[in-house]
Design a protein around this motif. Structure first.
Motif, mmCIF file in Angstrom:
data_model
loop_
_atom_site.group_PDB
_atom_site.id
_atom_site.type_symbol
_atom_site.label_atom_id
_atom_site.label_comp_id
_atom_site.label_asym_id
_atom_site.label_seq_id
_atom_site.Cartn_x
_atom_site.Cartn_y
_atom_site.Cartn_z
ATOM 1 N N LYS A 154 2.345 2.716 3.169
ATOM 2 C CA LYS A 154 3.013 1.669 2.421
ATOM 3 C C LYS A 154 2.326 1.477 1.072
ATOM 4 O O LYS A 154 1.125 1.682 0.940
ATOM 5 C CB LYS A 154 2.991 0.356 3.188
ATOM 6 C CG LYS A 154 3.831 0.374 4.440
ATOM 7 C CD LYS A 154 3.751 -0.958 5.142
ATOM 8 C CE LYS A 154 4.521 -0.901 6.440
ATOM 9 N NZ LYS A 154 4.379 -2.134 7.205
ATOM 10 N N ILE A 155 3.118 1.038 0.126
ATOM 11 C CA ILE A 155 2.642 0.730 -1.217
ATOM 12 C C ILE A 155 3.094 -0.688 -1.539
ATOM 13 O O ILE A 155 4.190 -1.100 -1.142
ATOM 14 C CB ILE A 155 3.239 1.714 -2.246
ATOM 15 C CG1 ILE A 155 2.781 3.142 -1.952
ATOM 16 C CG2 ILE A 155 2.869 1.307 -3.670
ATOM 17 C CD1 ILE A 155 3.511 4.189 -2.758
ATOM 18 N N VAL A 156 2.270 -1.433 -2.273
ATOM 19 C CA VAL A 156 2.651 -2.770 -2.714
ATOM 20 C C VAL A 156 2.646 -2.800 -4.237
ATOM 21 O O VAL A 156 1.807 -2.169 -4.882
ATOM 22 C CB VAL A 156 1.728 -3.858 -2.120
ATOM 23 C CG1 VAL A 156 0.301 -3.700 -2.598
ATOM 24 C CG2 VAL A 156 2.261 -5.252 -2.408
ATOM 25 N N SER A 157 3.629 -3.515 -4.808
ATOM 26 C CA SER A 157 3.710 -3.627 -6.267
ATOM 27 C C SER A 157 4.070 -5.048 -6.667
ATOM 28 O O SER A 157 4.724 -5.771 -5.915
ATOM 29 C CB SER A 157 4.755 -2.649 -6.824
ATOM 30 O OG SER A 157 6.054 -2.986 -6.369
ATOM 31 N N ILE A 201 6.870 -9.551 -5.334
ATOM 32 C CA ILE A 201 6.016 -8.498 -4.809
ATOM 33 C C ILE A 201 6.896 -7.664 -3.899
ATOM 34 O O ILE A 201 7.672 -8.212 -3.111
ATOM 35 C CB ILE A 201 4.835 -9.083 -4.001
ATOM 36 C CG1 ILE A 201 3.950 -9.937 -4.907
ATOM 37 C CG2 ILE A 201 4.032 -7.995 -3.326
ATOM 38 C CD1 ILE A 201 3.787 -11.322 -4.399
ATOM 39 N N LYS A 202 6.807 -6.350 -4.021
ATOM 40 C CA LYS A 202 7.603 -5.480 -3.163
ATOM 41 C C LYS A 202 6.690 -4.600 -2.329
ATOM 42 O O LYS A 202 5.667 -4.118 -2.801
ATOM 43 C CB LYS A 202 8.563 -4.625 -3.981
ATOM 44 C CG LYS A 202 9.674 -5.463 -4.633
ATOM 45 C CD LYS A 202 10.768 -4.590 -5.191
ATOM 46 C CE LYS A 202 11.840 -5.429 -5.863
ATOM 47 N NZ LYS A 202 12.703 -6.130 -4.946
ATOM 48 N N ILE A 203 7.096 -4.402 -1.073
ATOM 49 C CA ILE A 203 6.427 -3.482 -0.165
ATOM 50 C C ILE A 203 7.336 -2.269 -0.034
ATOM 51 O O ILE A 203 8.529 -2.400 0.263
ATOM 52 C CB ILE A 203 6.183 -4.119 1.215
ATOM 53 C CG1 ILE A 203 5.361 -5.406 1.067
ATOM 54 C CG2 ILE A 203 5.492 -3.117 2.144
ATOM 55 C CD1 ILE A 203 5.268 -6.229 2.341
ATOM 56 N N ASN A 250 9.580 7.618 1.783
ATOM 57 C CA ASN A 250 10.981 7.763 1.343
ATOM 58 C C ASN A 250 11.337 6.898 0.132
ATOM 59 O O ASN A 250 12.492 6.817 -0.256
ATOM 60 C CB ASN A 250 11.944 7.479 2.489
ATOM 61 C CG ASN A 250 11.875 6.052 2.991
ATOM 62 O OD1 ASN A 250 11.318 5.185 2.335
ATOM 63 N ND2 ASN A 250 12.439 5.812 4.160
ATOM 64 N N GLN A 251 10.343 6.232 -0.443
ATOM 65 C CA GLN A 251 10.504 5.405 -1.643
ATOM 66 C C GLN A 251 11.504 4.250 -1.474
ATOM 67 O O GLN A 251 12.075 3.762 -2.446
ATOM 68 C CB GLN A 251 10.912 6.251 -2.868
ATOM 69 C CG GLN A 251 9.883 7.270 -3.305
ATOM 70 C CD GLN A 251 9.919 8.538 -2.493
ATOM 71 O OE1 GLN A 251 10.983 9.073 -2.223
ATOM 72 N NE2 GLN A 251 8.770 9.030 -2.089
ATOM 73 N N GLN A 252 11.689 3.778 -0.250
ATOM 74 C CA GLN A 252 12.592 2.657 0.010
ATOM 75 C C GLN A 252 11.809 1.346 0.013
ATOM 76 O O GLN A 252 10.676 1.281 0.496
ATOM 77 C CB GLN A 252 13.295 2.831 1.357
ATOM 78 C CG GLN A 252 14.200 4.051 1.423
ATOM 79 C CD GLN A 252 15.361 3.957 0.446
ATOM 80 O OE1 GLN A 252 16.045 2.953 0.382
ATOM 81 N NE2 GLN A 252 15.552 5.012 -0.333
ATOM 82 N N CYS A 253 12.436 0.292 -0.518
ATOM 83 C CA CYS A 253 11.838 -1.038 -0.492
ATOM 84 C C CYS A 253 11.985 -1.611 0.915
ATOM 85 O O CYS A 253 13.097 -1.701 1.444
ATOM 86 C CB CYS A 253 12.509 -1.948 -1.520
ATOM 87 S SG CYS A 253 11.810 -3.608 -1.551
ATOM 88 N N SER A 264 -2.486 -6.285 -3.681
ATOM 89 C CA SER A 264 -3.308 -5.354 -2.922
ATOM 90 C C SER A 264 -3.231 -5.676 -1.436
ATOM 91 O O SER A 264 -3.185 -6.845 -1.047
ATOM 92 C CB SER A 264 -4.760 -5.480 -3.414
ATOM 93 O OG SER A 264 -5.603 -4.614 -2.719
ATOM 94 N N PHE A 265 -3.236 -4.624 -0.598
ATOM 95 C CA PHE A 265 -3.288 -4.789 0.850
ATOM 96 C C PHE A 265 -4.712 -5.061 1.316
ATOM 97 O O PHE A 265 -5.675 -4.558 0.718
ATOM 98 C CB PHE A 265 -2.829 -3.500 1.560
ATOM 99 C CG PHE A 265 -1.350 -3.290 1.593
ATOM 100 C CD1 PHE A 265 -0.539 -4.043 2.424
ATOM 101 C CD2 PHE A 265 -0.770 -2.308 0.816
ATOM 102 C CE1 PHE A 265 0.823 -3.828 2.463
ATOM 103 C CE2 PHE A 265 0.592 -2.079 0.855
ATOM 104 C CZ PHE A 265 1.394 -2.846 1.687
#
Length: 91
Positions: free
Chosen positions: A1-4, A11-13, A18-21, A36-37
């Motif tokens: 997972k990525i957080v932005s 904030i999106k996870i 697969n680059q899906q929100c 940050s996680f």
């Protein structure tokens, strides 16, 4: 997972494979400059131009706490390695 974090105050996870929100967290009232996680991935910390730091539960997507104390924009946030502390940087 990525957080932005984003200028849209969210904030999106993301699923890195697969680059899906996966989720959108709302609660800041101005740009989110850092997110940050925690090491175990159960929490997110975020910092914003609204001068706050927020702690989020990844599973429930709820804000657990709002930390106030900065007098300017919060540009950087991170959990300590053991997850018991948060460091934040401001102007």
């Amino acid at each position: 997972k990525i957080v932005s974090g984003s200028r849209d105050e969210t904030i999106k996870i993301w699923d890195a494979s697969n680059q899906q929100c996966l989720a959108t967290l709302q609660g800041h009232s101005f740009y989110v400059f850092s997110a940050s996680f925690s090491k175990d991935g159960s929490k997110i910390v975020s910092g914003s131009a609204d001068k706050t730091v927020k702690i989020w539960d990844v599973n429930t997507q709820e804000c657990l706490a709002t930390l106030e104390g900065h007098s300017e924009t919060v540009y950087s946030v991170s959990f300590s390695k053991d997850g018991n502390k948060i460091v934040s940087g401001s102007e």
